[in-house]
Each structure stands twice: as structure tokens, then as C-alpha cells.
Design a protein around this motif. Structure first.
Motif, mmCIF file in Angstrom:
data_model
loop_
_atom_site.group_PDB
_atom_site.id
_atom_site.type_symbol
_atom_site.label_atom_id
_atom_site.label_comp_id
_atom_site.label_asym_id
_atom_site.label_seq_id
_atom_site.Cartn_x
_atom_site.Cartn_y
_atom_site.Cartn_z
ATOM 1 N N GLY A 1 0.811 -1.220 0.000
ATOM 2 C CA GLY A 1 0.000 0.000 0.000
ATOM 3 C C GLY A 1 0.835 1.254 0.000
ATOM 4 O O GLY A 1 0.521 2.227 -0.695
ATOM 5 N N ALA A 2 1.925 1.248 0.779
ATOM 6 C CA ALA A 2 2.770 2.445 0.870
ATOM 7 C C ALA A 2 3.513 2.711 -0.441
ATOM 8 O O ALA A 2 3.679 3.861 -0.848
ATOM 9 C CB ALA A 2 3.763 2.287 2.026
ATOM 10 N N ARG A 3 3.958 1.655 -1.123
ATOM 11 C CA ARG A 3 4.737 1.834 -2.353
ATOM 12 C C ARG A 3 3.860 2.022 -3.589
ATOM 13 O O ARG A 3 4.196 2.813 -4.479
ATOM 14 C CB ARG A 3 5.653 0.630 -2.571
ATOM 15 N N CYS B 1 -7.960 -4.165 4.902
ATOM 16 C CA CYS B 1 -7.883 -2.939 5.700
ATOM 17 C C CYS B 1 -6.436 -2.472 5.857
ATOM 18 O O CYS B 1 -6.154 -1.271 5.803
ATOM 19 C CB CYS B 1 -8.507 -3.166 7.081
ATOM 20 N N ILE B 2 -5.525 -3.435 6.061
ATOM 21 C CA ILE B 2 -4.111 -3.062 6.224
ATOM 22 C C ILE B 2 -3.586 -2.388 4.957
ATOM 23 O O ILE B 2 -2.946 -1.329 5.019
ATOM 24 C CB ILE B 2 -3.275 -4.311 6.564
ATOM 25 N N LEU B 3 -3.853 -2.999 3.800
ATOM 26 C CA LEU B 3 -3.372 -2.417 2.547
ATOM 27 C C LEU B 3 -4.028 -1.070 2.281
ATOM 28 O O LEU B 3 -3.358 -0.104 1.877
ATOM 29 C CB LEU B 3 -3.632 -3.384 1.394
ATOM 30 N N LEU B 4 -5.334 -0.971 2.515
ATOM 31 C CA LEU B 4 -6.043 0.282 2.255
ATOM 32 C C LEU B 4 -5.606 1.387 3.201
ATOM 33 O O LEU B 4 -5.531 2.560 2.812
ATOM 34 C CB LEU B 4 -7.553 0.057 2.363
ATOM 35 N N LEU B 5 -5.330 1.028 4.441
ATOM 36 C CA LEU B 5 -4.831 2.022 5.394
ATOM 37 C C LEU B 5 -3.523 2.624 4.908
ATOM 38 O O LEU B 5 -3.332 3.843 4.945
ATOM 39 C CB LEU B 5 -4.638 1.369 6.761
ATOM 40 N N ALA B 6 -2.633 1.755 4.421
ATOM 41 C CA ALA B 6 -1.345 2.241 3.907
ATOM 42 C C ALA B 6 -1.527 3.015 2.608
ATOM 43 O O ALA B 6 -0.903 4.067 2.405
ATOM 44 C CB ALA B 6 -0.404 1.061 3.696
ATOM 45 N N ALA B 7 -2.386 2.516 1.705
ATOM 46 C CA ALA B 7 -2.588 3.180 0.419
ATOM 47 C C ALA B 7 -3.180 4.568 0.599
ATOM 48 O O ALA B 7 -2.813 5.519 -0.112
ATOM 49 C CB ALA B 7 -3.494 2.327 -0.468
ATOM 50 N N ASN C 1 -3.085 6.519 3.365
ATOM 51 C CA ASN C 1 -2.432 7.440 4.295
ATOM 52 C C ASN C 1 -0.910 7.431 4.253
ATOM 53 O O ASN C 1 -0.287 8.353 4.771
ATOM 54 C CB ASN C 1 -2.872 7.103 5.725
ATOM 55 N N LEU C 2 -0.316 6.402 3.640
ATOM 56 C CA LEU C 2 1.138 6.295 3.676
ATOM 57 C C LEU C 2 1.783 6.343 2.300
ATOM 58 O O LEU C 2 3.014 6.382 2.211
ATOM 59 C CB LEU C 2 1.548 4.989 4.372
ATOM 60 N N ALA C 3 1.001 6.324 1.223
ATOM 61 C CA ALA C 3 1.571 6.336 -0.126
ATOM 62 C C ALA C 3 2.378 7.611 -0.347
ATOM 63 O O ALA C 3 1.889 8.722 -0.139
ATOM 64 C CB ALA C 3 0.460 6.234 -1.167
ATOM 65 N N GLY C 4 3.626 7.424 -0.754
ATOM 66 C CA GLY C 4 4.485 8.569 -1.018
ATOM 67 C C GLY C 4 5.159 9.154 0.204
ATOM 68 O O GLY C 4 6.003 10.053 0.082
ATOM 69 N N VAL C 5 4.814 8.665 1.390
ATOM 70 C CA VAL C 5 5.445 9.164 2.620
ATOM 71 C C VAL C 5 6.752 8.410 2.822
ATOM 72 O O VAL C 5 6.782 7.183 2.811
ATOM 73 C CB VAL C 5 4.519 8.967 3.835
ATOM 74 N N SER C 6 7.833 9.127 3.013
ATOM 75 C CA SER C 6 9.140 8.489 3.146
ATOM 76 C C SER C 6 9.225 7.677 4.429
ATOM 77 O O SER C 6 8.667 8.047 5.462
ATOM 78 C CB SER C 6 10.250 9.553 3.143
#
Length: 426
Positions: free
Chosen positions: A35-37, A268-274, A276-281
Motif C-alpha cells: 500500500g505504501a509503495r 484494511c491493512i493495505l487500504l490504510l497504507a494506500a 495514508n502512507l503512499a508517497g510518505v518516506s
């Protein structure tokens, strides 16, 4: 005679325990990293993996219910060559070790995030708690162990699900993530990691054994003759007055509930990261994700995330140890006490923590190892459950076997693609 829903509800539980394998720290690391990447890109992998997981776990449970044998036992009886059994055991044992690494490391990271406990000490604490849970299983029986694990599952669901309600994902983004596509080698690696974490080989081995143990124990209450019938692998037509068809009906409900919970939490884990965390270093690590959630959404979400991670590690590590012991017993016909095995299998995870290997990287790579172990568990499972001589009238229907073959083929092709991309450096 038709049984009441309440009576059949008593039979629910083995899938919920096996389903903990779908909520282990490896899942958290893989889904958070994806999700983050890549944002919503790999939503389809989580959904597809959960659909395949339902079929696979049901087949595993059916094997245990109908034959009174676990998958490792059934294979141990059919692989005639001692060296063949040892080779099969070795790959299954490596899968179980990869599982142990993911679960112990996840628990250690959670303790560090919550209380500042050094990672090595966190790993030792996680291992000690898992031993306590195994004592509950070995001395208290299946049902108390199931209640403890289900309580931890509830904590996991709240811990990882809360953040999605506080900071919901974009609907259009979720819809776009249902399209099957990749974006380079790393996305394929993560897809294989997600599938390895979702369809876990040790869960396939464990579920058949959990079903066998539960119904064998129940049949023993009807007398020695019933218990002997189970041990010989004869269909359990009179288990506590419930037919094999009734047991399988309850098993389908059990697997459906377990997979709905596991699939929802993983999504939920993937969506939470996608969201709120996408593009955050720095969010490609569990520690970085925790810090970003703390700063971006609030300490409550971050704390619940860490609590969910801790419950995930504690619950799944005990199930992993159970699966590993069954693999050795069924294939090598060697019995090693669960606690002794737990002590031995702690060593690789503690070594990783002691030498300072990046915990999140170790978690993701452990899931890739699990992904490569899937065909060795899944293909024999499909073959055995389609065998008329073994399951009689409860063998797979043609469409079920076809679905199992399709799932096996997909996973083998994905792993071959992953290996090719890594070797060619693309």
C-alpha cells in the motif's frame, strides 16, 4: 436426523485457528509495504488470494474430517521412499521456519513500538508467550486453545481495522485496484509476498490436523470403537450423532467466517497504507509506518496498529509451531514435544534480531519463501481430495478439482515469473 444450528455451531473453530496464519506479521509487512509503495495497485492480489484461500482451507479441513488424517500423515503413508519423505519434509520444514521467523519478528517489533523493548528481548518474550499458548493446547485440548486464539483474532481485527474508519480510503482508488496489473519487478515480488502470506503452506498442513484433532477428540467421547474408527481413517458417520455431511456443512461455515475476517483485515491493512502512507518516506518499514500513522492520523490509530501487530505475532507463532510439529510427525513419523520444538525454531528468528537484519525486509522475504512452498502443499491436497478411494462419496466434484488446478497453476506461474524477473534483473 437434522441437527440444530446451535449444535453445529459447537463444531466451528478449527478454521478460525488456522485462519490466524492469514493474519500474521508477514501479512502486515507485505500489505503495508504494498500500500505504501503502490497505493491501490495490488488490491486485486489480496482479494484473489482470499478467494483461493477459502477453497484451499476447505479442502484441507475436509481431508481431516473425512479421513481422520492430516495432510502430512496422508502424504507420509503414500510416499514410499524414505528419501522422498525426507526431501518433502525438508521443504515443508523450511516453510515452517520462515513462518516462525515472520511471527517472532513481528511480535518483537510490536513490543518495541509499544514499550521500547529491545528487539532481541521482544523476540524472547514472544517465544515465551507462544510456549504458554502451546501449553494451553497440549493440556487443555482444542476448545480452550481455540477460545484464546479467537480472542486474539478479535484484538487483531480491531487493531488493524480501526484506522480505515478514521481515515477511509478513496472508493475510486479501491475500484481501480481490482484490475489485474503489475508495475515492475518489485510489484511482482510484493504480489508473491502477499500470496505467500495469504495462502500459507503451514496453514494447509495445520488445518487438516486441527480438524482431525477436534473430531477425533469428540468421537472419543462416544467410546473406544468410534475413536478407533477415526484413527483408521474411516468416514465419521456417527461422530456425536452428526453425519460427515453435517460436519462438512459446519466446516464450510467455519472456513467462510474465518476467511471473511482474514480477508477484511488484510484488505484494511493495505487500504490504510494506500490511503495514508503512499508517497510518505520511511513507510516501507513497520517502524516507519507506525511513526507515519502516529504523526498523520493520531496516536490512537498508531497504538492500535501496534497492539494488532503484537496479537498477530503471539497468536500465529503458536499455530506455526503446531503445524511444524505435525509436519515432522506425519512425514518422518517422529514426535518432538511442542515446547522443545518451539525452543529450537526460535533460534533463526532470534539470530536475525541479534545481528540487526532489517525486520521488515526479513518479514517480506519470509513470505516469498512461503509462496514458493505453496505448490508443494496445494497440489497434493487437490489430488488427495479428488481421490475416490480415499474420500469416497465426499471426494471433490469436477468443478472443485478444476478450481484447485487453476489456483495451483496460477501460483506456480506467478512464482516462475518472479524468479525470472529476479534472475534477469528486470
Amino acid at each position: 436426523m437434522r441437527r440444530s444450528p446451535r449444535r453445529l455451531a459447537w463444531l466451528i473453530g478449527p478454521a478460525l485457528v488456522a485462519g490466524v496464519a492469514y493474519l500474521d506479521p508477514g501479512n502486515v509487512a507485505s500489505n503495508m509495504t504494498a500500500g505504501a509503495r503502490y497505493g491501490y495497485l495490488l488490491v486485486w492480489v489480496v482479494v484473489l488470494g482470499n478467494v483461493m484461500a477459502w477453497l484451499i482451507q476447505y479442502l484441507s479441513a475436509k481431508l481431516g474430517v473425512v479421513t481422520g488424517q492430516s495432510l502430512p500423515e496422508a502424504l507420509g503413508h503414500r510416499i514410499q521412499s524414505p528419501w522422498g519423505r525426507r526431501a518433502y519434509w525438508l521443504q515443508a520444514e523450511l516453510v515452517a521456519m520462515a513462518t516462525d521467523i515472520a511471527e517472532v519478528i513481528g511480535g518483537a517489533v510490536a513490543l518495541y513500538l509499544l514499550f521500547g523493548v529491545p528487539l532481541l528481548w521482544g523476540g524472547l518474550i514472544t517465544g515465551a508467550v507462544s510456549m504458554t499458548l502451546l501449553i494451553v493446547q497440549s493440556r487443555g485440548g482444542a476448545k480452550p486453545f481455540e477460545f484464546v486464539i479467537m480472542g486474539l483474532v478479535a484484538v487483531i481485527a480491531i487493531g488493524f481495522g480501526y484506522g480505515v474508519f478514521v481515515a477511509p480510503p478513496d472508493g475510486a482508488g479501491v475500484a481501480s485496484g481490482l484490475m489485474i496489473r503489475f508495475d515492475g519487478t518489485d510489484s511482482v515480488l510484493l504480489a508473491a509476498s502477499i500470496l505467500g502470506a495469504t495462502i500459507m503452506p503451514h496453514a494447509i498442513y495445520a488445518h487438516s490436523a486441527l480438524s482431525r484433532d477436534r473430531f477425533t477428540a469428540a468421537s472419543a467421547q462416544n467410546g473406544a470403537k468410534a475413536a478407533a474408527t477415526v484413527s483408521r481413517g474411516v468416514p465419521l458417520e456417527n461422530l456425536r450423532g452428526i453425519s460427515t455431511s453435517g460436519l462438512l456443512r459446519a466446516t464450510r461455515w467455519d472456513v467462510t467466517i474465518a476467511m471473511l475476517i482474514a480477508g477484511t483485515v488484510n484488505l484494511c491493512i493495505l487500504l490504510l497504507a494506500a490511503a495514508n502512507l503512499a508517497g510518505v518516506s520511511g513507510t516501507d518499514t513497520l517502524e516507519g509506518a507506525y511513526a507515519a500513522l502516529h504523526d498523520g492520523i493520531g496516536p490512537a490509530v498508531a497504538t492500535l496498529f501496534a497492539v494488532g501487530l503484537l496479537a498477530s505475532g503471539l497468536a500465529s507463532t503458536s499455530v506455526g509451531a503446531y503445524a511444524g510439529a505435525e509436519i515432522m510427525r506425519g512425514l518422518l513419523r517422529v514426535r518432538v514435544p511442542l515446547l522443545t520444538r518451539r525452543l529450537i525454531t526460535l533460534i533463526p528468528a532470534l539470530a536475525i534480531l541479534a545481528f540487526g537484519v532489517d525486520p521488515t525486509l526479513a518479514l517480506v522475504l519470509s513470505q516469498v519463501v512461503l509462496s514458493f512452498g505453496i505448490p508443494f502443499a496445494l497440489i497434493p491436497l487437490v489430488v488427495l481430495t479428488a481421490n475416490r478411494g480415499l474420500l469416497g462419496r465426499f471426494r471433490n466434484h469436477g468443478i472443485t478439482t478444476a478450481a484447485g488446478i487453476a489456483a495451483s497453476t496460477f501460483l506456480v506461474v506467478l512464482n516462475a515469473l518472479l524468479l525470472w524477473l529476479i534472475l534477469t534483473g528486470r
